[in-house]
Design a protein around this motif. Structure first.
Motif, PDB file in Angstrom:
ATOM      1  N   GLN A  62       0.818  -1.209   0.000  1.00 20.05           N
ATOM      2  CA  GLN A  62       0.000   0.000   0.000  1.00 20.05           C
ATOM      3  C   GLN A  62       0.853   1.261   0.000  1.00 20.05           C
ATOM      4  N   ALA A  63       1.918   1.256   0.789  1.00 18.48           N
ATOM      5  CA  ALA A  63       2.767   2.443   0.910  1.00 18.48           C
ATOM      6  C   ALA A  63       4.003   2.361   0.023  1.00 18.48           C
ATOM      7  N   HIS A  64       4.071   1.366  -0.850  1.00 21.20           N
ATOM      8  CA  HIS A  64       5.151   1.226  -1.828  1.00 21.20           C
ATOM      9  C   HIS A  64       6.525   1.210  -1.159  1.00 21.20           C
ATOM     10  N   ASN A  65       6.732   0.290  -0.231  1.00 23.75           N
ATOM     11  CA  ASN A  65       8.064   0.098   0.326  1.00 23.75           C
ATOM     12  C   ASN A  65       9.028  -0.205  -0.817  1.00 23.75           C
ATOM     13  N   HIS A  66      10.162   0.491  -0.854  1.00 22.12           N
ATOM     14  CA  HIS A  66      11.026   0.410  -2.039  1.00 22.12           C
ATOM     15  C   HIS A  66      11.647  -0.970  -2.232  1.00 22.12           C
ATOM     16  N   HIS A  67      11.636  -1.805  -1.200  1.00 22.74           N
ATOM     17  CA  HIS A  67      12.168  -3.154  -1.339  1.00 22.74           C
ATOM     18  C   HIS A  67      11.191  -4.099  -2.041  1.00 22.74           C
ATOM     19  N   TYR A  68       9.901  -3.788  -1.964  1.00 25.46           N
ATOM     20  CA  TYR A  68       8.894  -4.732  -2.442  1.00 25.46           C
ATOM     21  C   TYR A  68       7.877  -4.141  -3.414  1.00 25.46           C
ATOM     22  N   LYS A  69       7.963  -2.844  -3.710  1.00 28.96           N
ATOM     23  CA  LYS A  69       6.900  -2.204  -4.476  1.00 28.96           C
ATOM     24  C   LYS A  69       6.777  -2.730  -5.906  1.00 28.96           C
ATOM     25  N   HIS A  70       7.833  -3.351  -6.417  1.00 24.34           N
ATOM     26  CA  HIS A  70       7.800  -3.881  -7.774  1.00 24.34           C
ATOM     27  C   HIS A  70       7.228  -5.297  -7.824  1.00 24.34           C
ATOM     28  N   LEU A  71       6.872  -5.849  -6.659  1.00 24.86           N
ATOM     29  CA  LEU A  71       6.391  -7.224  -6.587  1.00 24.86           C
ATOM     30  C   LEU A  71       4.882  -7.274  -6.404  1.00 24.86           C
ATOM     31  N   GLY A  72       4.312  -8.440  -6.647  1.00 24.24           N
ATOM     32  CA  GLY A  72       2.909  -8.677  -6.371  1.00 24.24           C
ATOM     33  C   GLY A  72       2.739  -9.291  -4.991  1.00 24.24           C
ATOM     34  N   VAL A  73       1.523  -9.695  -4.660  1.00 19.42           N
ATOM     35  CA  VAL A  73       1.229 -10.214  -3.335  1.00 19.42           C
ATOM     36  C   VAL A  73       1.983 -11.514  -3.071  1.00 19.42           C
ATOM     37  N   PHE A  74       1.850 -12.486  -3.952  1.00 14.89           N
ATOM     38  CA  PHE A  74       2.489 -13.772  -3.730  1.00 14.89           C
ATOM     39  C   PHE A  74       4.016 -13.658  -3.807  1.00 14.89           C
ATOM     40  N   SER A  75       4.500 -12.801  -4.702  1.00 16.28           N
ATOM     41  CA  SER A  75       5.951 -12.596  -4.793  1.00 16.28           C
ATOM     42  C   SER A  75       6.490 -11.992  -3.499  1.00 16.28           C
ATOM     43  N   THR A  76       5.739 -11.066  -2.907  1.00 13.22           N
ATOM     44  CA  THR A  76       6.164 -10.452  -1.647  1.00 13.22           C
ATOM     45  C   THR A  76       6.122 -11.457  -0.516  1.00 13.22           C
ATOM     46  N   LEU A  77       5.122 -12.332  -0.513  1.00  7.19           N
ATOM     47  CA  LEU A  77       5.052 -13.379   0.510  1.00  7.19           C
ATOM     48  C   LEU A  77       6.280 -14.287   0.461  1.00  7.19           C
TER      49      LEU A  77
END
Length: 312
Positions: A62-77
């Motif tokens: 939601q807040a576009h953390n720069h480590h994960y903002k380019h990923l989707g939900v499952f990719s972030t998990l």
């Protein structure tokens, strides 16, 4: 979803049992309120702990953390355990547990109080009084526990190696000292209230409607005798859970844009573009002009692509 789960687990019977002598109606009412308080809080804690990994992923995206903002939900998990360990999926869960017990308990008890007040004082009954009571109960619980939610989000947004706060107490002290004292804990309250009114109202309204319709049309299939009063039907446990989940999903979808705005404002100075997220209307404008169409929908798939189907 926690509110819906708490409601599903702790929804009272449609009638109070009558008892005589010692341990009569007054004593049973006192026990009922204690049971409601405990059931609402415990159910909320269990529900939030279960979905804590998804909730942390939601905050990061939601807040576009720069480590994960380019990923989707499952990719972030998958990425969070690789970068921060499996406990990273539960970051901020301690503050969440401290908050959710009083939140669920306050909301449930306030709902019963407001429902009775609206019926007796205003003469409103049926679906309307459930909608009104649910909205008021949600706003009451949010206001009472909002500082804990602020701290939880700040802790959940942190990534290993870049910690601003060392724990719950340190986060409270830092926010109080650097962000305007006590008022600093209520950043984002306006979109929270605007979102909680439809969320709580729709969740209680939908759950109550599903319960009434189910017990009216299929009492044998969906209902069972109440343990307090065999003459009163209540929903079976798995049907209760299903109705609570459906009610929470519908309510969350309706109020989700407010949730994104609230998260951006709660994170405040943690975000690089914090000066554009000082109030709710600036936050919404910033998200819109930045092309952040995820404000409208959160899905495990490509949100921008799905939204483009509707706006093209």
């Amino acid at each position: 979803m926690a509110a819906a789960a708490a409601l599903a687990a702790a929804e009272p019977t449609t009638a109070m049992p009558q008892a005589a002598g010692a341990g009569g109606p007054a004593a049973r009412r006192d026990f009922y309120w204690l049971r409601s308080f405990l059931a609402g809080g415990i159910a909320g804690c269990c529900a939030k702990t279960t979905v804590a990994p998804l909730d942390r992923v939601k905050v990061l995206l939601q807040a576009h953390n720069h480590h994960y903002k380019h990923l989707g939900v499952f990719s972030t998990l998958r990425a969070v355990p690789q970068k921060e360990g499996y406990l990273g999926l539960y970051k901020g869960n301690g503050a969440m547990m401290i908050r959710i017990f009083p939140y669920g308990a306050i909301q449930f008890m306030a709902f019963e109080h407001y429902k009775t007040l609206i019926t007796t004082k205003l003469g409103v009954s049926g679906h309307v009084h459930r909608l009104m009571a649910g909205s008021m109960a949600g706003m009451t619980a949010v206001i009472c526990t909002y500082p804990l939610d602020m701290v939880r989000v700040r802790l959940a947004f942190q990534v290993k190696g870049e910690h601003t706060y060392t724990g719950i107490i340190h986060a409270f002290k830092t926010i109080y000292a650097k962000e305007g004292g006590f008022l600093g804990f209520y950043r984002g309250l306006m979109p929270t209230i605007l979102g909680m009114a439809p969320y709580a109202g729709v969740s209680f309204f939908t759950f109550g409607t599903l319960k009434s319709v189910g017990l009216s049309h299929a009492p044998t299939l969906l209902g069972r005798p109440s343990s307090d009063n065999p003459n009163v039907l209540v929903l079976k446990t798995h049907i209760n859970l299903l109705c609570g989940g459906v009610a929470g999903a519908i309510a969350q979808t309706i109020s989700y844009p407010f949730d994104v705005t609230r998260r951006r404002m709660q994170l405040g100075t943690v975000l690089p573009e914090f000066e554009k997220c000082l109030c709710h209307h600036l936050t919404i404008l910033f998200q819109y002009h930045a092309g952040d169409y995820e404000v409208c929908l959160w899905t495990p798939w490509n949100s921008k692509r799905i939204i483009s189907w509707f706006i093209s």
